[in-house]
Motif scaffolding. Structure first.
Motif, PDB file in Angstrom:
ATOM      1  N   THR A 143       3.941  -6.268   4.807  1.00  0.00           N
ATOM      2  CA  THR A 143       3.086  -5.951   3.172  1.00  0.00           C
ATOM      3  C   THR A 143       2.114  -6.898   4.248  1.00  0.00           C
ATOM      4  O   THR A 143       1.152  -5.758   3.650  1.00  0.00           O
ATOM      5  CB  THR A 143       3.563  -6.855   1.619  1.00  0.00           C
ATOM      6  N   ASP A 186       2.411   1.803  -5.567  1.00  0.00           N
ATOM      7  CA  ASP A 186       2.438   1.161  -4.503  1.00  0.00           C
ATOM      8  C   ASP A 186       4.489   0.846  -4.909  1.00  0.00           C
ATOM      9  O   ASP A 186       4.074   0.227  -6.013  1.00  0.00           O
ATOM     10  CB  ASP A 186       2.368  -0.140  -4.034  1.00  0.00           C
ATOM     11  N   GLN A 197       6.175  -2.117  -5.171  1.00  0.00           N
ATOM     12  CA  GLN A 197       5.711  -3.294  -5.735  1.00  0.00           C
ATOM     13  C   GLN A 197       6.284  -4.205  -6.329  1.00  0.00           C
ATOM     14  O   GLN A 197       5.638  -5.993  -7.015  1.00  0.00           O
ATOM     15  CB  GLN A 197       4.124  -2.974  -6.318  1.00  0.00           C
TER      16      GLN A 197
END
Length: 88
Positions: A17, A3, A6
């Protein structure tokens, strides 16, 4: 799967998200406050903002539009827009 976002700070312009479908309701608040609402099918969107004291109507929204609003409620009464997605 990696990701790459992140470690990015959450902000109004950051990727959502946890998007979720909105079922308009006159009494039940949204399960979480979104940063905006995607409108798949145009029309009117009636909502109350997180710090609002009354409902407002966004009228004549086109298909595939985006309303940048932090809403507490999306009301069934008066809402004709469809396929609403909360960008959370």
């Amino acid at each position: 799967m990696p990701d790459k976002f992140q470690n990015s700070a959450d902000s109004a312009s950051a990727p959502a998200t946890a998007p979720y479908a909105i079922q308009p309701d006159d009494v039940v608040p949204l399960p979480s406050i979104p940063r905006g609402i995607y409108v798949g099918g145009g029309g009117t969107l009636v909502l109350r903002g997180v710090e609002g004291s009354e409902d407002v109507a966004y009228r004549n929204l086109p298909d595939a539009s985006y309303v940048a609003v932090r809403a507490l409620y999306v009301r069934a009464t008066g809402t004709t827009a469809t396929n609403l997605i909360a960008e959370a």
